[in-house]
Design a protein around this motif. Structure first.
Motif: not given
Lengths: 254, 164
Positions: A173-174, A177-178, A181-182, A195, A200-202, A204, A206, B48, B51, B53, B78, B97-100, B115-116
């Protein structure tokens, strides 16, 4: 075939109508028939009928392409086995991974074989690339095949990355995620690519399904397509090139 | 006579060749349009429309619950809801940084990312990289009774505290 313990059975099989309807040439006893064995077989015809003996030496190529392809076949076989137990849904994916590890007979063996095979394939591809570089085998007429090889490396890395999400554990998962995001940091196209990739945005359900389809269908098909071109081009560009010949005149740069 | 024959028989001339080229180009153009249309519909299909979410808006208790110095971490959404000087504000807990997801360490009075290793103060300012930006301040609203609503999707200017 005269040296084998069952010459009569061998002869009987080879002369049967059924065998001759599949394999039209006779025994590989003449140069012509030995060539036909290669020509008339869909799988063997990728390979040339004759190769120079020195190209078969271990130090000529270190067999690194063969190692990578072998790992790929192991990954296809074990991957198909894993697909029989795996549902790409939340939270079933994680449970299936646990079931493969602790419940299914030989499940842990095939799962680990898939994992180690993936590491070997990436390592093999990288070492193969290094070998080609230091043997200067990327130079004309092989420059296009170098490009195809770079595409194959990218597809291999994408396969490795999409497979990383599928266990749906914390690491997966992480990691994704990371990683996504890169991708998002790329200018203009970054956010829409993330996306579409995640659906989606997270990260998930999907995202899990999309990575599953990429990992099991799209990327393997792309890999096999480019791999076909890659191997075919090795032949068309004059066979594998090993270490460059030392120049006749030591003063001249090769 | 000779001129009339030529006119009737219509020998292949430069016009015929250009007609053939024109038709070939129309055909190629139709193929290109079809491929472009297919590509666009597939791209549209992949996006999509609905969503499932978690909602970005959530209830965060009453403004009375956040005296100065309170930091509450809402793991599900969060976000941090923080009692600041003269009011309440909320921070996104997603590392820039990268979303953690960052954590608040009460003993150090700092927000840190596992994470970092990025670190932030309770106003969201970066104390230690690699985070490139401060944690965004997000919208907090209060109704007449002082019940708070936080929306993680609405970023507000840094330092805009909701006055009590």
């Amino acid at each position: 075939m005269n040296g084998t313990p069952f010459p009569r059975i061998g002869l009987w099989v080879r002369e049967s109508a059924l065998y001759r309807s599949i394999v039209r040439h006779g025994a590989a006893d003449t140069n012509r028939n030995r060539s036909l064995v290669i020509f008339e077989n869909l799988f063997l015809h990728m390979h040339p009928v004759k190769v120079r003996e020195k190209t078969l030496k271990f130090t000529h190529t270190y067999w690194l392409g063969a190692v990578t392809i072998s790992a790929m076949f192991v990954l296809i076989a074990t991957g198909i086995l894993l697909m029989f137990y795996y549902h790409p849904s939340v939270p079933q994916a994680y449970r299936d991974m646990k079931e493969l590890k602790f419940v299914v007979d030989n499940g842990v063996f095939y799962r680990n074989l898939h994992r180690w095979g993936a590491h070997l394939m990436v390592l093999g591809a990288l070492l193969h690339m290094v070998r080609v570089f230091y043997h200067r085998a990327y130079r004309p007429p092989r420059q296009f095949n170098w490009v195809v090889g770079v595409v194959l490396l990218l597809v291999t890395l994408l396969l490795s990355y999409t497979g990383y999400l599928l266990p749906w554990d914390q690491l997966a998962f992480w990691g994704v995620s990371v990683g996504t995001n890169m991708a998002k940091e790329a200018p203009i196209l970054g956010p829409p690519i993330r996306f579409l990739l995640l659906g989606g945005n997270i990260v998930s359900e999907n995202a899990l399904l999309r990575f599953y389809v990429l990992h099991c269908v799209l990327l393997p098909v792309a890999l096999l397509g480019f791999l076909g071109v890659h191997i075919w081009r090795v032949r068309k560009d004059g066979g594998v090139q090993g270490p460059p010949e030392p120049p006749a005149d030591p003063e001249v740069e090769p | 006579m000779r001129e009339a024959d030529e006119g009737m028989a219509m020998p292949p001339g430069p016009n015929d060749a250009s007609r053939r080229e024109f038709l070939a180009q129309v055909g190629l153009g139709a193929c290109a349009l079809t491929i472009a249309g297919a590509a666009l519909t597939v791209l549209d299909f992949m996006e999509p429309k609905v969503l499932f979410e978690p909602p970005t808006e959530f209830k965060a208790g009453n403004i009375q619950d956040f005296p100065e110095g309170t930091v509450r971490f809402d793991e599900e959404h969060r976000a941090y809801i923080i009692g600041g000087q003269g009011g309440v504000f909320a921070l996104s807990a997603v590392c820039t940084h990268l979303g953690c997801i960052t954590r608040y360490h009460a003993d150090e009075g700092a927000i840190a990312c596992p994470c970092h290793g990025s670190r932030f103060d309770v106003d969201g300012n970066v104390v230690h990289g690699p985070a490139p930006r401060a944690l965004p301040w997000i919208e907090v609203k209060a109704d007449a009774e002082g019940n708070l609503m936080v929306d993680t999707s609405v970023v507000i200017p840094h330092g805009k505290v909701l006055k009590v």
